[in-house]
Design a protein around this motif. Structure first.
Motif, mmCIF file in Angstrom:
data_model
loop_
_atom_site.group_PDB
_atom_site.id
_atom_site.type_symbol
_atom_site.label_atom_id
_atom_site.label_comp_id
_atom_site.label_asym_id
_atom_site.label_seq_id
_atom_site.Cartn_x
_atom_site.Cartn_y
_atom_site.Cartn_z
ATOM 1 N N VAL A 7 18.493 117.088 13.083
ATOM 2 C CA VAL A 7 18.430 118.230 13.996
ATOM 3 C C VAL A 7 17.088 118.174 14.739
ATOM 4 O O VAL A 7 16.033 118.197 14.111
ATOM 5 N N ARG B 198 25.210 122.983 13.153
ATOM 6 C CA ARG B 198 24.372 122.043 13.905
ATOM 7 C C ARG B 198 24.946 120.620 13.957
ATOM 8 O O ARG B 198 24.204 119.670 14.230
ATOM 9 N N ASP C 44 24.188 118.653 17.095
ATOM 10 C CA ASP C 44 22.775 118.241 17.187
ATOM 11 C C ASP C 44 22.526 116.979 16.382
ATOM 12 O O ASP C 44 21.781 116.092 16.799
#
Ligand code: SAM
Length: 385
Positions: free
Chosen positions: A157, A194, A197
């Motif tokens: 991330v 996420r 990401d």
């Protein structure tokens, strides 16, 4: 009791520690620190006496292993909450004053490389991309002579933002942790949304030349076993090297049980249902992963069977926590404080001696299968995986 930073209700240092056998013990973190910081430096007179592994030379333990691979945790904080690692509400983070500064990290890495024979340095955490000074710390490590191999383990991330700067700082390789390609399961496993990401971070790492990009995956029963083959096929398609890691008893919740973990054999069974695996005959050395050629190669898949096929006899690792404690084993229950003597003015030589002494007592094995095994007080996120 250790001091706590605000905004969090959990502390690993004073937690009760259930074991596989259901026994419990209380080990406050400051107890460990008090005991190990009381270890005296060797008498300066003794330094003239040639004691193997002390006062000169590398990090040798009593069983003859030499540590040349340094894992450095840059923070205990993380922006994901992987269920096998950290509770959803987080932990009591280390107070800032206890965390090594960038210069202190760089100094200890330099001592490791220049005086103690460290040849590989891996930055980890917590999540190392959360460390504002990361690029400078990497540059300091890659600027050392002899030049160590420098790598990073990250959840990916934020990697799109920093991958080019890390490559420019000389970072050699990167490991990205990814346990599922399914957005729903990613949310369930990490308590964060996420996945995109992380996938973008993987691409950014490869684009920046941080290759081979390795992907680390942990499988958990009832959660993501079904992801084994899709993860392999995703990595084959993108040229990433996949390694499965057996889940270890290092979770903050102490929920791990041997009975419930997914062992290497089961991982291999799942993979061989879809692909032909043949053992990679390349010398394994101290590498933690056993590797298989997939469908005849050249692509490989690895399994790090830390629990069921422990490789402690070949262990060449030493660890430095974000608060400056040396750990001679992932599962060590004692640590040696380098931060306090460093801040009190210890010389490089004195710090190197402390590190050597800390290494001597490394146990022959992690002992997970031993009835007396107790999980360390620190969870993986505070040790540095
Ligand atoms: N945040 C970074 C990351 O996610 O890669 C670096 C730190 S993380 C602790 C390093 C690695 O440890 C990750 O691949 C993670 O999956 C693994 N890990 C964490 N807890 C574990 C456990 N209990 N057993 C096995 N692996 C674990």
């Amino acid at each position: 009791m250790r001091s706590r930073s605000s905004g969090s209700s959990r502390s690993y240092g004073d937690s009760l520690q259930p074991t596989e056998q259901g026994r419990r013990s209380v080990v406050p973190a400051n107890y460990i620190r008090a005991v190990t910081s009381a270890v005296p430096l060797p008498d300066p007179q003794l330094r003239a006496v040639p004691v193997a592994g002390l006062a000169s030379g590398g990090l040798v333990d009593r069983h003859g292993r030499v540590a040349t691979d340094l894992r450095v945790s840059l923070t205990d904080r993380c922006n994901l909450r992987c269920t096998y690692c950290m509770p959803e509400e987080g932990l009591a983070w280390l107070p800032k004053v206890e965390v090594l500064t960038d210069d202190e990290v760089a100094r200890l890495v330099r001592i490791g490389v220049e005086q103690l024979g460290i040849r590989e340095v891996r930055f980890t955490g917590g999540e190392p991309l959360l460390r504002p000074g990361l690029v400078g710390i990497v540059a300091a490590a890659t600027g050392l002579a002899p030049r160590p191999e420098v790598s990073l383990t990250t959840n990916g991330v934020g990697l799109t933002r920093v991958a080019p700067a890390l490559a420019a700082a000389g970072l050699d390789r990167i490991n990205v942790s990814l346990d599922t390609l399914d957005p729903g399961r990613f949310q369930q496993l990490t308590h964060r949304n996420r996945l995109d990401d992380v996938l973008a971070g993987l691409r950014a790492a490869a684009d920046a030349g941080l290759t081979p990009v390795k992907v680390n995956a942990v499988l958990m029963r009832g959660l993501n076993e079904a992801d084994a083959v899709p993860l392999l096929e995703f990595c084959l398609e993108h040229g990433y090297q996949l390694r499965f890691i057996e889940q270890m008893p290092l979770d903050a919740n102490h929920a791990w049980t041997r009975q419930n973990m997914i062992i290497a054999e089961e991982i291999l069974e799942r993979l061989t249902a879809a692909h032909t695996l043949t053992p990679d005959t390349e010398e394994r050395g101290s590498a933690p992963a056993e590797r298989w050629l997939v469908d005849g190669g050249p692509a490989t898949v690895g399994v790090i069977a830390s629990v069921t096929r422990a490789f402690c006899g070949a262990c060449d690792r030493t660890r430095l926590t974000a608060d400056g404690q040396v750990r001679n084993c992932l599962f060590a229950r004692e640590e040696s404080d380098l931060r306090t003597p460093m801040r009190e003015g210890a010389t490089d030589e004195e710090l190197a001696d402390r590190w050597r002494i800390a290494t001597l007592s490394k146990l022959p094995g992690h002992g997970i299968d031993d009835p007396s095994f107790l999980q360390p007080a620190r969870p993986m996120s505070a040790i540095g995986g």
